[in-house]
Scaffold this active site. Sequence first.
Site, PDB file in Angstrom:
ATOM      1  N   ARG A  55      -7.305  -2.421   5.998  1.00 42.60           N
ATOM      2  CA  ARG A  55      -8.732  -2.670   6.135  1.00 42.60           C
ATOM      3  C   ARG A  55      -9.444  -2.865   4.806  1.00 42.60           C
ATOM      4  O   ARG A  55     -10.233  -3.784   4.632  1.00 42.60           O
ATOM      5  CB  ARG A  55      -9.421  -1.494   6.856  1.00 42.60           C
ATOM      6  CG  ARG A  55      -9.298  -1.522   8.333  1.00 42.60           C
ATOM      7  CD  ARG A  55      -9.309  -0.105   8.862  1.00 42.60           C
ATOM      8  NE  ARG A  55      -8.059   0.521   8.477  1.00 42.60           N
ATOM      9  CZ  ARG A  55      -6.962   0.469   9.236  1.00 42.60           C
ATOM     10  NH1 ARG A  55      -6.990  -0.094  10.404  1.00 42.60           N
ATOM     11  NH2 ARG A  55      -5.846   1.019   8.816  1.00 42.60           N
ATOM     12  N   THR A  56      -9.182  -1.965   3.867  1.00 43.13           N
ATOM     13  CA  THR A  56      -9.953  -2.012   2.624  1.00 43.13           C
ATOM     14  C   THR A  56      -9.687  -3.323   1.889  1.00 43.13           C
ATOM     15  O   THR A  56     -10.611  -4.032   1.480  1.00 43.13           O
ATOM     16  CB  THR A  56      -9.597  -0.800   1.737  1.00 43.13           C
ATOM     17  OG1 THR A  56      -9.829   0.388   2.497  1.00 43.13           O
ATOM     18  CG2 THR A  56     -10.449  -0.769   0.482  1.00 43.13           C
ATOM     19  N   LYS A  84       7.930  -2.509 -14.734  1.00 41.25           N
ATOM     20  CA  LYS A  84       8.600  -2.634 -16.042  1.00 41.25           C
ATOM     21  C   LYS A  84       8.122  -1.538 -16.989  1.00 41.25           C
ATOM     22  O   LYS A  84       8.528  -1.508 -18.143  1.00 41.25           O
ATOM     23  CB  LYS A  84       8.292  -3.995 -16.669  1.00 41.25           C
ATOM     24  CG  LYS A  84       8.722  -5.182 -15.827  1.00 41.25           C
ATOM     25  CD  LYS A  84       8.341  -6.478 -16.551  1.00 41.25           C
ATOM     26  CE  LYS A  84       8.581  -7.681 -15.668  1.00 41.25           C
ATOM     27  NZ  LYS A  84       7.961  -8.898 -16.248  1.00 41.25           N
ATOM     28  N   ARG A 105      -7.063   0.106  -6.019  1.00 38.99           N
ATOM     29  CA  ARG A 105      -6.509   1.216  -5.224  1.00 38.99           C
ATOM     30  C   ARG A 105      -5.244   1.691  -5.918  1.00 38.99           C
ATOM     31  O   ARG A 105      -4.402   0.878  -6.303  1.00 38.99           O
ATOM     32  CB  ARG A 105      -6.196   0.790  -3.799  1.00 38.99           C
ATOM     33  CG  ARG A 105      -5.392   1.860  -3.075  1.00 38.99           C
ATOM     34  CD  ARG A 105      -5.330   1.660  -1.607  1.00 38.99           C
ATOM     35  NE  ARG A 105      -6.616   1.919  -0.980  1.00 38.99           N
ATOM     36  CZ  ARG A 105      -6.777   2.087   0.341  1.00 38.99           C
ATOM     37  NH1 ARG A 105      -5.741   2.014   1.148  1.00 38.99           N
ATOM     38  NH2 ARG A 105      -7.964   2.319   0.853  1.00 38.99           N
ATOM     39  N   HIS A 133     -13.176   7.720  -2.226  1.00 39.07           N
ATOM     40  CA  HIS A 133     -13.134   6.382  -1.605  1.00 39.07           C
ATOM     41  C   HIS A 133     -14.589   6.009  -1.270  1.00 39.07           C
ATOM     42  O   HIS A 133     -14.983   5.958  -0.118  1.00 39.07           O
ATOM     43  CB  HIS A 133     -12.276   6.467  -0.343  1.00 39.07           C
ATOM     44  CG  HIS A 133     -11.834   5.144   0.221  1.00 39.07           C
ATOM     45  ND1 HIS A 133     -12.276   3.925  -0.250  1.00 39.07           N
ATOM     46  CD2 HIS A 133     -10.981   4.867   1.236  1.00 39.07           C
ATOM     47  CE1 HIS A 133     -11.708   2.957   0.455  1.00 39.07           C
ATOM     48  NE2 HIS A 133     -10.922   3.500   1.357  1.00 39.07           N
TER      49      HIS A 133
HETATM   50  C1  NCD Z   1      -8.237   5.633   4.391  1.00 37.77           C
HETATM   51  C2  NCD Z   1      -7.674   5.699   2.990  1.00 37.77           C
HETATM   52  O1  NCD Z   1      -6.957   4.815   2.547  1.00 37.77           O
HETATM   53  O2  NCD Z   1      -8.030   6.674   2.325  1.00 37.77           O
HETATM   54  N1  NCD Z   1      -8.072   4.372   4.956  1.00 37.77           N
HETATM   55  C3  NCD Z   1      -9.058   3.437   4.745  1.00 37.77           C
HETATM   56  O3  NCD Z   1      -9.310   3.024   3.627  1.00 37.77           O
HETATM   57  N2  NCD Z   1      -9.752   3.040   5.810  1.00 37.77           N
HETATM   58  C4  NCD Z   1      -7.795   6.729   5.274  1.00 37.77           C
HETATM   59  C5  NCD Z   1      -6.324   7.021   5.415  1.00 37.77           C
HETATM   60  O4  NCD Z   1      -5.467   6.360   4.840  1.00 37.77           O
HETATM   61  O5  NCD Z   1      -6.044   7.968   6.146  1.00 37.77           O
END
Ligand code: NCD
Length: 299
Positions: A55-56, A84, A105, A133
């Site tokens: 999703r993100t 590397k 991320r 997040h």
């Molecule tokens: C979350 C995350 O990556 O922290 N997912 C997201 O971004 N919607 C929650 C999760 O992974 O449980």
Amino acid sequence: MTLAGRSLTRIADLSNDEILAILDTASAYAERPRGRMQELHDRIVAAAFFEPSTRTRLSFETASHRLGASIIGFADGTSTSSVKGESLEDTVKVLSGYGDLLVLRHPEKGAAERAARVSDVPVINAGDGSGEHPTQTFLDLYTMRQNLGELAGRRVAVMGDLRYGRTVHSLVPALQGLGAEVVAVPAPGLSLPDDVGNGRVPEIELEDAAATSDVLYVTRVQKERMTASESADGSGRLVVDGALLARTKSRAIVMHPLPRVDEISVDVDSLPSAKYFEQARNAVPVRMSVLSHILGESA
Ligand code: NCD
């Protein structure tokens, strides 16, 4: 203060007014028909995802396309020079020479702040290990406001893996800042860290939370962040199902950042209180708003 040109690594860096401005701009985007705008046509977003994401990453991509920006990057750190032995700092310095903004991320807590220190362009934290997040929090708050209106005085129960779940680490302080009451229903051994919530998040039982809350915010156990002994303990799992909601006469909306594993049973999906797929859809206008505030016209 404006968000233009600023990095977004921790929710604490934003005032209530700045958070609400992001939500308001997102509402305006949500009202526009589908299609592409040209607002960011001369901008390039770099997306560096060193950890799995559906999703993100894809909502940041969609948001970039809808605003006319180009997007470059990778969805898997194993295809990059980090294998590397390149440091995060070096990768970030290079990418900040390519894009006008970096979405990062990474599996390590604090990675986004390390990146922001060496980057020439703003860095958006799209999840740093068990850290934070913040853009997930914006879409969580957006969804709550859409369904409940004002958040002041509302009761939100955060449930599940509160220790390692980064979404709640950003959500709890934001909710408290906006005047909501936060209570916790932790999975066994997975309470909120001491530095989240200012010691103002009482732990209550699941039944009590379902009966008294406006929102049940459910999270999955973050197995990938646990030690072997922690992950072996599956006892006392928390599950929200239709029977619990009926038995407690719950009036709460049910939310989840997704992915869900088994902590919300699928029989909840068809209930009007289930808002998690709506929440995921809201990611696009909310991330359009974030990009626009940092890079463009809304700034
Ligand atoms: C979350 C995350 O990556 O922290 N997912 C997201 O971004 N919607 C929650 C999760 O992974 O449980």
